[in-house]
Design an enzyme around this catalytic site. Structure first.
Site, mmCIF file in Angstrom:
data_model
loop_
_atom_site.group_PDB
_atom_site.id
_atom_site.type_symbol
_atom_site.label_atom_id
_atom_site.label_comp_id
_atom_site.label_asym_id
_atom_site.label_seq_id
_atom_site.Cartn_x
_atom_site.Cartn_y
_atom_site.Cartn_z
ATOM 1 N N GLY A 7 10.245 7.214 -0.704
ATOM 2 C CA GLY A 7 10.582 5.897 -0.163
ATOM 3 C C GLY A 7 10.391 5.795 1.344
ATOM 4 C CB SER A 8 12.224 3.730 3.800
ATOM 5 O OG SER A 8 12.018 2.505 3.127
#
Length: 571
Positions: free
Chosen positions: A297-298
């Site tokens: 993810g981020s």
């Protein structure tokens, strides 16, 4: 009776006496001859036969090497135990001590007698393995023919479930089955020796004659983990999993200067000293920190920003317009939480803008982002030697695969392990150098490989610091007295029909302290089921507690200490 008949009778008696005498002489001669033969011709044979009935070759068990933490605290040691076995052919079925023997080996008389009957044609059957020496001594005192006691070693794990996923365990025969015990089996395992002993009719050793083959002790192994940090991380991880009703979790803490693993913990766990409750699934056996992969993810956005800066197309002053809060890429809509408008590169990290990362990635050469990911260790086996460690997935996408290139820029479409993710953040803490991670204590650190300019690495570190400050997504990762840099990640889990709407992975990766980095740590919590599920809500507080405690344990000087204001007493 006539005189003639009397003479005949006396002659017959005399003849019989001489016959008996002759027979006795022949018997005596035969015995003498046999004695002469035994003492001259068959002496060596008889000696060998006699020795075979009293002399035995016994095994000298080898002591397996100890596993310890970086400070010498034991993680795995070998304790002396005994094994009770029997020769069913020699077993005395009429012994009055059978009931007592059955009790000592945890059985009953009938079961023991059935076992003897079942293996009556065998010469070796285990009765009880890894008994305490005191219990084995009670067995020996029963003096039951056909029952024997041998000495061996049992592996004991002082840290129990706290370090079990890393250390692993051995089987009954002392051979490594999991973890470090398996990975370094040849190093830890000793070579048993042999000795000649004299035993009595009951099989008891009465004299040691000589050593036939020397025993070679196993070599000790010192791991990189600090048991104090391991206990701290385990306690906090377990509490977080319970509080958020998560399926599982993992955490890795690295030494910035060496790449050594200072702590590696997982949930759920198990006690290696009592594996009776492991269950059929063996789910708790996995060291998820090195075997389980997930989409990061981020947490990938700092690496995407690094790729943009290294391309030469962007500078620290560059801006990206993320309006109106979403972007369409080949029919797919990529969204932010809201419209952040024009963002600097640093604010893309602070606000965790998917749109900003996407625009940067698509403006670069097709391989630019992937190359940075690869250079920091993603898509490659870390090389620690741990059994089952995974390389993750770092796919190659052609220039025209715009959707895949876009999603990769904010951490979808690839997979990593917690250990890989921690390694990928080392360059931000080392001024651009990536180091090999090690589960063993290093005598001296490696120099590392440069994967990005120091100016870029330092700039990204300062950008990530804003994540833990006011307005950032990871404010709960802040540590009192220390400057912290990091990045949150919250990804949807992959279900049967694609991404699940209500299942998440909560992640936080960070560095502390910013002024003089000492620790890189990664937290991954799988499927928290409470009201909180974002990385900044679940993983970030856990990072703060563990890393804050670790910095104090390691005597790392605070870089953001705020002296207490003097208390003014009003008169």
């Amino acid at each position: 009776m006539s005189d003639e008949q009397g003479l005949q009778a006396r002659a017959a008696r005399g003849w019989r006496l001489w016959l008996v005498f002759a027979l006795l002489c022949l018997i005596a001669a035969g015995v003498a001859g046999k004695m002469l033969s035994l003492n001259v011709q068959e002496q060596d044979f008889l000696k060998r036969q006699g020795d075979a009935r009293v002399l035995r070759t016994a095994i000298i068990p080898a002591h397996r090497g100890m596993i310890s933490d970086r400070n010498g605290l034991p993680l795995s040691v070998s304790a002396p135990v005994s094994t009770v076995w029997m020769n069913p052919k020699e077993f005395d079925l009429q012994s009055g001590a059978i009931t007592k023997l059955a009790s000592l080996i945890g059985s009953d008389k009938n079961a023991l007698l059935k076992r003897v009957a079942r293996f009556r044609d065998k010469q070796f059957v285990y009765l009880k393995r890894q008994m305490t020496p005191a219990q084995a001594e009670q067995v020996e005192e029963l003096h039951i023919p056909g029952v024997y006691v041998d000495r061996e070693y049992k592996r004991f794990y002082p840290a129990a479930e706290v370090a079990t996923h890393l250390v692993g365990f051995t089987g009954l025969d002392g051979v490594g089955q999991e973890g470090i015990e398996l990975a370094f089996e040849e190093w830890l395992q000793g070579i048993p020796g042999k000795k000649l002993v004299m035993r009595d009719l009951l099989g008891r050793t009465v004299k040691h004659i000589r050593e036939l083959e020397p025993m070679v002790q196993g070599k000790d192994l010192q791991l990189s983990i600090d048991l104090r940090l391991q206990y701290l991380a385990y306690r906090e991880l377990k509490a977080a999993v319970q509080a958020h009703q998560a399926d599982s979790a993992a955490m890795v803490v690295l030494d910035v200067h060496t790449g050594e693993v200072l702590a590696m913990v997982n949930q759920p766990s198990y006690n290696p000293n009592d594996r009776s409750n492991l269950g059929k699934g063996m789910e708790s056996l996995r060291n998820r920190a090195v075997t389980d992969t997930f989409e990061p993810g981020s947490t990938m956005k700092p690496l995407t920003i690094a790729a943009a800066l290294m391309s030469g197309k962007y500078t620290l002053d560059s801006k990206v317009d993320t309006s109106p809060g979403y972007i369409r890429v080949k029919g797919k809509t990529i969204r932010d939480h809201r419209n952040y408008g024009v963002l600097s590169l640093g604010r893309i990290i602070t606000k965790s803008s998917n749109v900003g990362a996407t625009k940067l990635a698509l403006s670069l050469h097709g391989d630019a982002v992937r190359n940075v990911f690869h250079n920091v260790g993603l898509g490659q086996v870390p090389g620690t030697g741990f059994p089952g460690e995974q390389a993750g997935v770092l796919p190659y996408f052609a220039e025209n695969r715009l959707v895949e290139r876009a999603t990769m820029s904010y951490g979808y479409g690839l997979s990593v392990t917690p250990l890989q993710l921690a390694q990928s953040y080392l360059p931000f803490a080392t001024g651009g150098l990536v180091r090999h991670v090690s589960l063993l204590k290093l005598d001296r650190p490696e120099s590392g490989t440069r994967v990005m300019p120091k100016k870029v690495a330092d700039a990204i570190l300062r950008m990530m610091e804003t994540v833990t400050q006011s307005g950032g997504t990871g404010r709960r990762a802040a540590i009192e007295g220390y400057r912290v840099a990091g990045k949150t990640g919250t990804v949807h889990k992959v279900g049967v029909n694609g991404y699940a709407d209500d299942q998440y992975m909560s992640i936080f990766a960070g560095v502390a302290p910013v002024d003089n980095p000492a620790i890189v740590a990664v937290v991954m919590v799988d499927n928290p089921k409470g009201q909180e599920y974002y990385g900044g809500e679940v993983a970030a507080p856990l990072f703060s507690r563990v890393v804050g405690g670790a910095l104090r344990m390691l005597n790392v000087a605070p870089d953001n200490w705020q002296p207490a204001k003097p208390h003014v007493v009003m008169k």
